[in-house]
Design a protein around this motif. Sequence first.
Motif, PDB file in Angstrom:
ATOM      1  N   GLY A  50       0.796  -1.218   0.000  1.00 48.00           N
ATOM      2  CA  GLY A  50       0.000   0.000   0.000  1.00 48.00           C
ATOM      3  C   GLY A  50       0.824   1.261   0.000  1.00 48.00           C
ATOM      4  N   GLY A  51       0.146   2.373   0.157  1.00 45.24           N
ATOM      5  CA  GLY A  51       0.813   3.670   0.141  1.00 45.24           C
ATOM      6  C   GLY A  51      -0.089   4.736  -0.447  1.00 45.24           C
ATOM      7  N   GLU A  52       0.495   5.892  -0.749  1.00 41.92           N
ATOM      8  CA  GLU A  52      -0.257   7.026  -1.269  1.00 41.92           C
ATOM      9  C   GLU A  52       0.220   7.388  -2.672  1.00 41.92           C
ATOM     10  OE1 GLU A  52       0.167  10.199   1.508  1.00 41.92           O
ATOM     11  OE2 GLU A  52      -1.043   9.217   3.063  1.00 41.92           O
ATOM     12  N   LEU A  53      -0.734   7.756  -3.526  1.00 43.82           N
ATOM     13  CA  LEU A  53      -0.432   8.156  -4.896  1.00 43.82           C
ATOM     14  C   LEU A  53      -1.211   9.414  -5.246  1.00 43.82           C
ATOM     15  CD1 LEU A  53      -0.796   4.723  -6.770  1.00 43.82           C
ATOM     16  CD2 LEU A  53       1.353   5.864  -6.171  1.00 43.82           C
ATOM     17  N   THR A  54      -0.662  10.180  -6.168  1.00 44.98           N
ATOM     18  CA  THR A  54      -1.379  11.317  -6.732  1.00 44.98           C
ATOM     19  C   THR A  54      -1.601  11.049  -8.219  1.00 44.98           C
ATOM     20  OG1 THR A  54      -0.339  12.850  -5.180  1.00 44.98           O
ATOM     21  CG2 THR A  54      -1.376  13.803  -7.116  1.00 44.98           C
ATOM     22  N   TYR A  55      -2.818  11.295  -8.682  1.00 45.15           N
ATOM     23  CA  TYR A  55      -3.197  11.000 -10.064  1.00 45.15           C
ATOM     24  C   TYR A  55      -3.843  12.235 -10.668  1.00 45.15           C
ATOM     25  CZ  TYR A  55      -6.159   8.891 -13.773  1.00 45.15           C
ATOM     26  OH  TYR A  55      -6.802   8.590 -14.956  1.00 45.15           O
ATOM     27  N   TRP A  56      -3.251  12.732 -11.773  1.00 41.25           N
ATOM     28  CA  TRP A  56      -3.815  13.866 -12.502  1.00 41.25           C
ATOM     29  C   TRP A  56      -4.628  13.347 -13.680  1.00 41.25           C
ATOM     30  CZ3 TRP A  56       0.499  18.124 -13.300  1.00 41.25           C
ATOM     31  CH2 TRP A  56       0.851  18.650 -12.045  1.00 41.25           C
ATOM     32  N   SER A  57      -5.887  13.753 -13.741  1.00 42.88           N
ATOM     33  CA  SER A  57      -6.740  13.330 -14.860  1.00 42.88           C
ATOM     34  C   SER A  57      -7.913  14.272 -14.994  1.00 42.88           C
ATOM     35  CB  SER A  57      -7.250  11.908 -14.639  1.00 42.88           C
ATOM     36  OG  SER A  57      -8.152  11.524 -15.664  1.00 42.88           O
ATOM     37  N   TRP A  58      -8.396  14.432 -16.234  1.00 43.39           N
ATOM     38  CA  TRP A  58      -9.611  15.212 -16.468  1.00 43.39           C
ATOM     39  C   TRP A  58     -10.740  14.331 -17.002  1.00 43.39           C
ATOM     40  CZ3 TRP A  58      -5.308  16.098 -19.816  1.00 43.39           C
ATOM     41  CH2 TRP A  58      -5.476  15.665 -21.141  1.00 43.39           C
ATOM     42  N   ALA A  67     -12.371   5.437  -6.966  1.00 43.83           N
ATOM     43  CA  ALA A  67     -13.164   4.871  -5.869  1.00 43.83           C
ATOM     44  C   ALA A  67     -13.182   3.351  -5.944  1.00 43.83           C
ATOM     45  CB  ALA A  67     -14.585   5.424  -5.907  1.00 43.83           C
ATOM     46  N   ALA A  68     -13.344   2.809  -7.148  1.00 44.48           N
ATOM     47  CA  ALA A  68     -13.366   1.350  -7.302  1.00 44.48           C
ATOM     48  C   ALA A  68     -12.009   0.744  -6.991  1.00 44.48           C
ATOM     49  CB  ALA A  68     -13.787   0.993  -8.729  1.00 44.48           C
ATOM     50  N   PHE A  69     -10.943   1.426  -7.384  1.00 41.28           N
ATOM     51  CA  PHE A  69      -9.597   0.922  -7.090  1.00 41.28           C
ATOM     52  C   PHE A  69      -9.346   0.904  -5.595  1.00 41.28           C
ATOM     53  CE2 PHE A  69      -5.124   1.818  -6.177  1.00 41.28           C
ATOM     54  CZ  PHE A  69      -4.516   0.743  -6.815  1.00 41.28           C
ATOM     55  N   GLU A  70      -9.697   1.973  -4.906  1.00 44.50           N
ATOM     56  CA  GLU A  70      -9.459   2.033  -3.459  1.00 44.50           C
ATOM     57  C   GLU A  70     -10.290   1.007  -2.708  1.00 44.50           C
ATOM     58  OE1 GLU A  70      -8.096   6.643  -2.723  1.00 44.50           O
ATOM     59  OE2 GLU A  70     -10.253   6.180  -2.659  1.00 44.50           O
ATOM     60  N   GLU A  71     -11.458   0.680  -3.244  1.00 42.62           N
ATOM     61  CA  GLU A  71     -12.273  -0.364  -2.626  1.00 42.62           C
ATOM     62  C   GLU A  71     -11.615  -1.725  -2.804  1.00 42.62           C
ATOM     63  OE1 GLU A  71     -16.838  -2.184  -2.765  1.00 42.62           O
ATOM     64  OE2 GLU A  71     -16.300  -0.418  -3.957  1.00 42.62           O
ATOM     65  N   ALA A  72     -11.020  -1.948  -3.983  1.00 44.31           N
ATOM     66  CA  ALA A  72     -10.346  -3.227  -4.245  1.00 44.31           C
ATOM     67  C   ALA A  72      -9.017  -3.322  -3.505  1.00 44.31           C
ATOM     68  CB  ALA A  72     -10.132  -3.397  -5.748  1.00 44.31           C
ATOM     69  N   TYR A  73      -8.351  -2.184  -3.306  1.00 48.01           N
ATOM     70  CA  TYR A  73      -7.040  -2.164  -2.657  1.00 48.01           C
ATOM     71  C   TYR A  73      -7.053  -1.112  -1.545  1.00 48.01           C
ATOM     72  CZ  TYR A  73      -5.799  -4.800  -6.803  1.00 48.01           C
ATOM     73  OH  TYR A  73      -5.767  -5.736  -7.805  1.00 48.01           O
ATOM     74  N   PRO A  74      -7.659  -1.461  -0.408  1.00 49.82           N
ATOM     75  CA  PRO A  74      -7.859  -0.482   0.676  1.00 49.82           C
ATOM     76  C   PRO A  74      -6.565   0.041   1.290  1.00 49.82           C
ATOM     77  CG  PRO A  74      -8.453  -2.709   1.392  1.00 49.82           C
ATOM     78  CD  PRO A  74      -8.249  -2.775  -0.081  1.00 49.82           C
ATOM     79  N   ASN A  75      -5.440  -0.598   1.023  1.00 50.52           N
ATOM     80  CA  ASN A  75      -4.166  -0.110   1.564  1.00 50.52           C
ATOM     81  C   ASN A  75      -3.588   1.040   0.739  1.00 50.52           C
ATOM     82  OD1 ASN A  75      -4.219  -1.996   3.610  1.00 50.52           O
ATOM     83  ND2 ASN A  75      -2.997  -3.497   2.479  1.00 50.52           N
ATOM     84  N   VAL A  76      -4.236   1.353  -0.382  1.00 46.85           N
ATOM     85  CA  VAL A  76      -3.727   2.399  -1.260  1.00 46.85           C
ATOM     86  C   VAL A  76      -4.679   3.591  -1.248  1.00 46.85           C
ATOM     87  CG1 VAL A  76      -2.917   2.976  -3.570  1.00 46.85           C
ATOM     88  CG2 VAL A  76      -2.736   0.620  -2.742  1.00 46.85           C
ATOM     89  N   ASP A  77      -4.119   4.769  -1.066  1.00 46.27           N
ATOM     90  CA  ASP A  77      -4.895   6.005  -1.081  1.00 46.27           C
ATOM     91  C   ASP A  77      -4.482   6.812  -2.311  1.00 46.27           C
ATOM     92  OD1 ASP A  77      -6.495   8.176  -0.374  1.00 46.27           O
ATOM     93  OD2 ASP A  77      -4.900   9.105   0.802  1.00 46.27           O
ATOM     94  N   VAL A  78      -5.435   7.060  -3.221  1.00 54.98           N
ATOM     95  CA  VAL A  78      -5.152   7.798  -4.452  1.00 54.98           C
ATOM     96  C   VAL A  78      -5.797   9.179  -4.381  1.00 54.98           C
ATOM     97  CG1 VAL A  78      -5.371   7.857  -6.955  1.00 54.98           C
ATOM     98  CG2 VAL A  78      -5.046   5.665  -5.781  1.00 54.98           C
ATOM     99  N   GLU A  79      -4.985  10.214  -4.457  1.00 55.40           N
ATOM    100  CA  GLU A  79      -5.502  11.580  -4.506  1.00 55.40           C
ATOM    101  C   GLU A  79      -5.696  11.968  -5.966  1.00 55.40           C
ATOM    102  OE1 GLU A  79      -4.303  16.196  -3.337  1.00 55.40           O
ATOM    103  OE2 GLU A  79      -2.881  14.558  -3.023  1.00 55.40           O
ATOM    104  N   LEU A  80      -6.942  12.189  -6.334  1.00 50.58           N
ATOM    105  CA  LEU A  80      -7.272  12.565  -7.711  1.00 50.58           C
ATOM    106  C   LEU A  80      -7.269  14.083  -7.847  1.00 50.58           C
ATOM    107  CD1 LEU A  80      -8.299  11.896 -10.584  1.00 50.58           C
ATOM    108  CD2 LEU A  80     -10.621  11.893  -9.639  1.00 50.58           C
TER     109      LEU A  80
END
Length: 446
Positions: A50-58, A67-80
């Motif tokens: 796990g860990g934290e990620l930042t994702y840039w997207s429009w 949201a679906a990814f974080e539900e599948a991999y609760p140890n990972v936090d993605v900042e959109l």
Amino acid sequence: MNSTPRRRILGAVAGLALAGLALAGCSAPSGGTGGGTGSADDLDAALEEGGELTYWSWTPSAEAQVAAFEEAYPNVDVELVNAGTNTEEYTKLQNAIKAGSGAPDVVQIEYYALPQFALSDSLVDLSQYGFGELEDQYSPGTWGSVTVGDAIYGLPQDSGPMALFYNKTVFDEFGLEVPTTWDEYVAAAEQLHTADPTKYITNDTGDAGFATSMIWQAGGKPFQVEGTEVTIDLADEGVQKWTGVWNQLVENDLVASVPGWTDEWFRALGDGTIATLVTGAWMPGVLQASVPEASGDWAVAPIPTYDGEPATAENGGGGQSVTSQSENPALAAAFLRWLNSDPASIEIFLESGGFPATTDDLSDPEFVGVESEYFGGQKINEVLTQASEEVVEGWQYLPFQTYANSIFGDTVGQAYADKRDLAEGLAEWQEQLVAYGNEQGFTVAE
């Protein structure tokens, strides 16, 4: 990368000088790992840790996918983060790369812009994580757009194989046959405009993305890139094929001088003033959302060709990449792998109106066979998915394509405005591109 009006508005980006970044330092920016080395096993291990990620997207689908990814991999936090659309985002990314910090872990990049970031070592080569094994999951045209030599700098998300969108109501009213060749297309343009001078076969005031896609479809290869060695030939055989056809329309006032993505353009699409569009497979969503009054009028056919043999090009589209500033490139790569290859993520993308790059979806009978109410019940994906298999191979963009597109209107666009030979405008474009590329440190030949 769902189509939006802004996707086709390239904007004024001459000041970006993204290409200058390419030669400012051809090593990984400080503050990151430069991608390091890894393997496919590292991705699974990274997801577990796990860990934290930042994702840039429009993209419209990004929030639901995260949201679906974080539900599948609760140890990972993605900042959109929506850092802006195309050139706005690229400016911010360029600034972060130049500063050595501030870039996201994963970033959305359109195909035309990817080479200039890849060349500057700003993106992680994903081949180290076994991404080469994913090649067969994507259409050839899109896979070729995220690779440079043996390096893999992203995964495709959407695609834009070109087709002919035509107003069937107008065609029926004026007795027009659906053209299968460009000669027939020109003949239809003449027939329509002669019968009703207020109507045009299409519009075109000079759009770099459209022009390069049309040259691509004609077999042109005006841009050849090998590292920092660049060759530009905007008068090759494919270019001449395209200008030979398009000049007949421009010089004889057979195309509407209506800029794309304007209110006037949408009205013209709705009332039959513009009878066809030659564009990417993402267009149905735009028509449905922005021209609802024309529901039932439009249909889709294969793009006309020069010799009757199937051939098309990509127009628009892109994917995501891992930046070299990522402090956890394995986790970022794992997220990217899920984002553009996991069925759960792809389903969200399709539900948002995206046109896929994944071969499984392009061949899925349910997707291919869907009947479009807007298009009069036509199974339009039969045409569009077939087009994805007929993209001409070997196309390359410039490593400073964003800048190139920004000056298209001042060169080729003036030829449109003056209704003169487009080859003259292309020659002017080439002259400026050669000078710019050499100023940025590339070795540019003609």
